[in-house]
Write a protein that holds these residues in place. Structure first.
Motif, PDB file in Angstrom:
ATOM      1  N   VAL A  55      -1.625   3.381  -5.427  1.00 29.60           N
ATOM      2  CA  VAL A  55      -1.333   3.190  -4.012  1.00 29.60           C
ATOM      3  C   VAL A  55      -2.117   2.034  -3.389  1.00 29.60           C
ATOM      4  CG1 VAL A  55      -3.077   4.760  -3.089  1.00 29.60           C
ATOM      5  CG2 VAL A  55      -0.881   4.530  -1.913  1.00 29.60           C
ATOM      6  N   THR A  56      -3.213   1.590  -3.986  1.00 24.91           N
ATOM      7  CA  THR A  56      -3.995   0.515  -3.376  1.00 24.91           C
ATOM      8  C   THR A  56      -3.200  -0.793  -3.297  1.00 24.91           C
ATOM      9  OG1 THR A  56      -4.996   0.106  -5.542  1.00 24.91           O
ATOM     10  CG2 THR A  56      -6.261   1.434  -3.996  1.00 24.91           C
ATOM     11  N   GLY A  57      -2.203  -0.937  -4.164  1.00 27.30           N
ATOM     12  CA  GLY A  57      -1.366  -2.123  -4.096  1.00 27.30           C
ATOM     13  C   GLY A  57      -0.647  -2.256  -2.766  1.00 27.30           C
ATOM     14  N   ASN A  58      -0.441  -1.125  -2.073  1.00 22.96           N
ATOM     15  CA  ASN A  58       0.260  -1.173  -0.793  1.00 22.96           C
ATOM     16  C   ASN A  58      -0.541  -1.881   0.287  1.00 22.96           C
ATOM     17  OD1 ASN A  58       2.625   0.389  -1.589  1.00 22.96           O
ATOM     18  ND2 ASN A  58       1.179   2.074  -1.800  1.00 22.96           N
ATOM     19  N   ILE A  59      -1.859  -1.918   0.134  1.00 25.91           N
ATOM     20  CA  ILE A  59      -2.672  -2.663   1.094  1.00 25.91           C
ATOM     21  C   ILE A  59      -2.351  -4.155   0.985  1.00 25.91           C
ATOM     22  CG2 ILE A  59      -5.031  -3.250   1.785  1.00 25.91           C
ATOM     23  CD1 ILE A  59      -5.884  -0.511   0.665  1.00 25.91           C
ATOM     24  N   VAL A  60      -2.196  -4.623  -0.258  1.00 26.24           N
ATOM     25  CA  VAL A  60      -1.797  -6.009  -0.489  1.00 26.24           C
ATOM     26  C   VAL A  60      -0.385  -6.241   0.025  1.00 26.24           C
ATOM     27  CG1 VAL A  60      -1.425  -7.788  -2.230  1.00 26.24           C
ATOM     28  CG2 VAL A  60      -3.332  -6.190  -2.481  1.00 26.24           C
ATOM     29  N   PHE A  61       0.524  -5.286  -0.280  1.00 24.49           N
ATOM     30  CA  PHE A  61       1.909  -5.423   0.160  1.00 24.49           C
ATOM     31  C   PHE A  61       2.021  -5.432   1.676  1.00 24.49           C
ATOM     32  CE2 PHE A  61       3.414  -3.169  -3.962  1.00 24.49           C
ATOM     33  CZ  PHE A  61       3.159  -4.320  -4.670  1.00 24.49           C
ATOM     34  N   LEU A  62       1.156  -4.683   2.335  1.00 24.34           N
ATOM     35  CA  LEU A  62       1.153  -4.674   3.794  1.00 24.34           C
ATOM     36  C   LEU A  62       0.823  -6.069   4.330  1.00 24.34           C
ATOM     37  CD1 LEU A  62       1.523  -2.854   6.260  1.00 24.34           C
ATOM     38  CD2 LEU A  62      -0.920  -2.324   6.144  1.00 24.34           C
ATOM     39  N   PHE A  84       0.201   9.310   1.371  1.00 23.15           N
ATOM     40  CA  PHE A  84      -0.742   9.485   0.255  1.00 23.15           C
ATOM     41  C   PHE A  84      -2.034  10.134   0.748  1.00 23.15           C
ATOM     42  CE2 PHE A  84      -4.157   8.123  -2.529  1.00 23.15           C
ATOM     43  CZ  PHE A  84      -3.632   8.300  -3.803  1.00 23.15           C
ATOM     44  N   MET A  85      -2.518   9.700   1.905  1.00 24.90           N
ATOM     45  CA  MET A  85      -3.755  10.274   2.441  1.00 24.90           C
ATOM     46  C   MET A  85      -3.586  11.738   2.815  1.00 24.90           C
ATOM     47  SD  MET A  85      -5.606   7.198   4.582  1.00 24.90           S
ATOM     48  CE  MET A  85      -4.161   6.644   5.506  1.00 24.90           C
ATOM     49  N   VAL A  86      -2.384  12.113   3.247  1.00 28.45           N
ATOM     50  CA  VAL A  86      -2.106  13.530   3.492  1.00 28.45           C
ATOM     51  C   VAL A  86      -2.253  14.310   2.183  1.00 28.45           C
ATOM     52  CG1 VAL A  86      -0.319  15.190   4.112  1.00 28.45           C
ATOM     53  CG2 VAL A  86      -0.641  13.141   5.499  1.00 28.45           C
ATOM     54  N   GLY A  87      -1.709  13.750   1.098  1.00 25.14           N
ATOM     55  CA  GLY A  87      -1.846  14.395  -0.199  1.00 25.14           C
ATOM     56  C   GLY A  87      -3.294  14.496  -0.640  1.00 25.14           C
ATOM     57  N   ALA A  88      -4.071  13.436  -0.402  1.00 24.07           N
ATOM     58  CA  ALA A  88      -5.490  13.480  -0.748  1.00 24.07           C
ATOM     59  C   ALA A  88      -6.222  14.544   0.066  1.00 24.07           C
ATOM     60  CB  ALA A  88      -6.124  12.109  -0.519  1.00 24.07           C
ATOM     61  N   LEU A  89      -5.809  14.703   1.324  1.00 18.95           N
ATOM     62  CA  LEU A  89      -6.391  15.747   2.167  1.00 18.95           C
ATOM     63  C   LEU A  89      -6.091  17.134   1.597  1.00 18.95           C
ATOM     64  CD1 LEU A  89      -7.815  16.518   4.857  1.00 18.95           C
ATOM     65  CD2 LEU A  89      -5.542  16.536   5.904  1.00 18.95           C
ATOM     66  N   ILE A 164      14.750   6.541   1.638  1.00 18.65           N
ATOM     67  CA  ILE A 164      13.417   6.004   1.375  1.00 18.65           C
ATOM     68  C   ILE A 164      12.347   6.821   2.087  1.00 18.65           C
ATOM     69  CG2 ILE A 164      11.893   4.045   1.861  1.00 18.65           C
ATOM     70  CD1 ILE A 164      14.193   2.192   1.190  1.00 18.65           C
ATOM     71  N   ILE A 165      12.586   7.116   3.359  1.00 19.64           N
ATOM     72  CA  ILE A 165      11.608   7.894   4.121  1.00 19.64           C
ATOM     73  C   ILE A 165      11.385   9.256   3.466  1.00 19.64           C
ATOM     74  CG2 ILE A 165      11.230   9.113   6.299  1.00 19.64           C
ATOM     75  CD1 ILE A 165      12.653   6.739   7.677  1.00 19.64           C
ATOM     76  N   MET A 166      12.475   9.919   3.104  1.00 21.73           N
ATOM     77  CA  MET A 166      12.365  11.247   2.513  1.00 21.73           C
ATOM     78  C   MET A 166      11.570  11.208   1.206  1.00 21.73           C
ATOM     79  SD  MET A 166      13.756  13.325  -0.090  1.00 21.73           S
ATOM     80  CE  MET A 166      15.315  12.539  -0.508  1.00 21.73           C
ATOM     81  N   LEU A 167      11.849  10.247   0.348  1.00 22.25           N
ATOM     82  CA  LEU A 167      11.166  10.189  -0.946  1.00 22.25           C
ATOM     83  C   LEU A 167       9.702   9.790  -0.795  1.00 22.25           C
ATOM     84  CD1 LEU A 167      13.926   8.690  -3.256  1.00 22.25           C
ATOM     85  CD2 LEU A 167      12.949  10.981  -3.334  1.00 22.25           C
ATOM     86  N   ILE A 168       9.419   8.854   0.076  1.00 23.46           N
ATOM     87  CA  ILE A 168       8.021   8.471   0.296  1.00 23.46           C
ATOM     88  C   ILE A 168       7.220   9.649   0.855  1.00 23.46           C
ATOM     89  CG2 ILE A 168       6.482   7.074   1.726  1.00 23.46           C
ATOM     90  CD1 ILE A 168       8.408   4.755   1.410  1.00 23.46           C
ATOM     91  N   VAL A 169       7.795  10.332   1.846  1.00 25.58           N
ATOM     92  CA  VAL A 169       7.084  11.432   2.501  1.00 25.58           C
ATOM     93  C   VAL A 169       6.811  12.580   1.532  1.00 25.58           C
ATOM     94  CG1 VAL A 169       7.402  13.253   4.232  1.00 25.58           C
ATOM     95  CG2 VAL A 169       7.806  10.876   4.839  1.00 25.58           C
ATOM     96  N   LEU A 170       7.628  12.725   0.491  1.00 32.80           N
ATOM     97  CA  LEU A 170       7.428  13.813  -0.464  1.00 32.80           C
ATOM     98  C   LEU A 170       6.675  13.384  -1.727  1.00 32.80           C
ATOM     99  CD1 LEU A 170      10.894  15.587  -0.146  1.00 32.80           C
ATOM    100  CD2 LEU A 170       8.683  16.425   0.663  1.00 32.80           C
ATOM    101  N   GLY A 176      -1.075  11.739  -4.085  1.00 35.85           N
ATOM    102  CA  GLY A 176      -2.396  11.882  -3.476  1.00 35.85           C
ATOM    103  C   GLY A 176      -3.120  13.095  -4.032  1.00 35.85           C
ATOM    104  N   ILE A 177      -2.395  14.188  -4.215  1.00 30.52           N
ATOM    105  CA  ILE A 177      -2.966  15.391  -4.831  1.00 30.52           C
ATOM    106  C   ILE A 177      -3.394  15.099  -6.264  1.00 30.52           C
ATOM    107  CG2 ILE A 177      -2.425  17.719  -5.626  1.00 30.52           C
ATOM    108  CD1 ILE A 177      -0.518  17.924  -3.190  1.00 30.52           C
ATOM    109  N   GLN A 178      -2.536  14.413  -7.022  1.00 28.27           N
ATOM    110  CA  GLN A 178      -2.868  14.097  -8.416  1.00 28.27           C
ATOM    111  C   GLN A 178      -4.106  13.225  -8.511  1.00 28.27           C
ATOM    112  OE1 GLN A 178       0.302  13.028 -11.215  1.00 28.27           O
ATOM    113  NE2 GLN A 178      -0.915  11.266 -11.889  1.00 28.27           N
ATOM    114  N   ASN A 179      -4.196  12.217  -7.656  1.00 27.49           N
ATOM    115  CA  ASN A 179      -5.356  11.323  -7.696  1.00 27.49           C
ATOM    116  C   ASN A 179      -6.647  12.043  -7.332  1.00 27.49           C
ATOM    117  OD1 ASN A 179      -4.971   8.067  -7.949  1.00 27.49           O
ATOM    118  ND2 ASN A 179      -3.060   9.087  -7.409  1.00 27.49           N
TER     119      ASN A 179
END
Length: 275
Positions: A55-62, A84-89, A164-170, A176-179
């Motif tokens: 997911v850190t690549g998204n900071i570059v993509f942003l 992703f941060m929700v998953g990490a939480l 896209i929204i649905m798949l990203i949100v899920l 995030g949980i896996q990481n």
């Protein structure tokens, strides 16, 4: 270290000895590394150039999106990071309640991850059933049948955005949980996603200490798992089989669950964390 020794090390990673310090955690995390390759193939190729696992690549993509680079959209990167941060939480709460027992921790986190992926699979079918895209072929029965099949290759921005929204949100929370789980388990060379340090370790450790310290067998297994996951995901996605990618992910997660379930009450050193 000879090539035979490297192969033996790779074999012990996939089929650990009974007295192995990390036991079944190593093969389980190799499977989850394969899952990360699958989901990143899907997310990068079909969800607007984002990574939901690495997911850190998204900071570059942003940054690319803000600069209006072609093919990059700011909201997909921002949404992926937030989800992703929700998953990490969630992963942090799992650690709080189950972190003392490694097998139970990995079991619970994988079950919850599985629920997210299964919801994503159900969501694809539901969206295609209740929101068909007539523009794909008008009233032609063959085209309409194609439109009802799970695929993200829709011609209108409105329809693409919904999927896209649905798949990203899920999927991003699942990763995030896996990481967070892999971070807590801290099995050497098996972070399941970002393998930059793994690759660096092969070269740097060989240069500093010789081949016997490179852990090439173990590290090659995890890099191969990520590459094979990405290859499998790319082959399926380019053929419009996003649902199959999610099915393979579910099968992998079920395999991890089956590996951990018999050991939730075990006192083995790899379960309770004793050396």
């Amino acid at each position: 270290m000879t090539s035979t020794s490297h192969l033996a090390e790779a074999g012990r990673t996939l089929i650990p000895r009974k007295d192995d310090r990390y036991g079944l955690l190593s093969p389980a995390l190799v499977i989850l590394t394969f899952v990360a390759g699958l989901v990143d193939a899907l997310s990068y190729l079909a969800l607007g150039h984002v990574f939901v696992a690495n997911v850190t690549g998204n900071i570059v993509f942003l940054g690319f999106a803000i600069a209006h680079a072609q093919g990059f959209v700011w909201w997909t990167s921002a949404l992926t990071l937030a989800a992703f941060m929700v998953g990490a939480l969630i992963g942090g709460r799992i650690i709080h309640y189950f972190g003392a027992n490694r097998a139970r921790h990995l079991l619970v986190s994988t079950v919850i991850q599985l629920a997210f992926v299964a919801a994503a699979l159900a969501g694809i079918y539901l969206l295609n059933h209740f929101a068909p895209e007539p523009a794909m072929g008008g009233t032609d029965p063959t085209a309409l049948a194609r439109a009802s099949q799970p695929s993200l290759n829709f011609p209108t921005a409105r329809h693409i955005d919904l999927h896209i929204i649905m798949l990203i949100v899920l999927l991003a929370p699942a990763m995030g949980i896996q990481n967070s789980t892999a971070r807590k388990l801290s099995v050497p060379d098996l972070p399941t996603t970002v393998l930059t340090m793994t690759l660096t370790g092969i070269v740097a450790d060989t240069s500093a200490h010789g081949h016997e310290q490179s852990k090439l067998g173990r590290r090659a297994v995890v890099m191969l798992a990520l590459a094979l996951g990405a290859l499998t995901g790319a082959l399926l996605q380019t053929r419009g089989h996003e649902d199959m990618i999610l099915m393979v992910m579910i099968a992998c997660l079920l395999a991890v669950i089956a590996m951990m379930l018999p050991h939730v009450r075990s006192e083995a050193s790899w379960v309770v964390g004793r050396r």
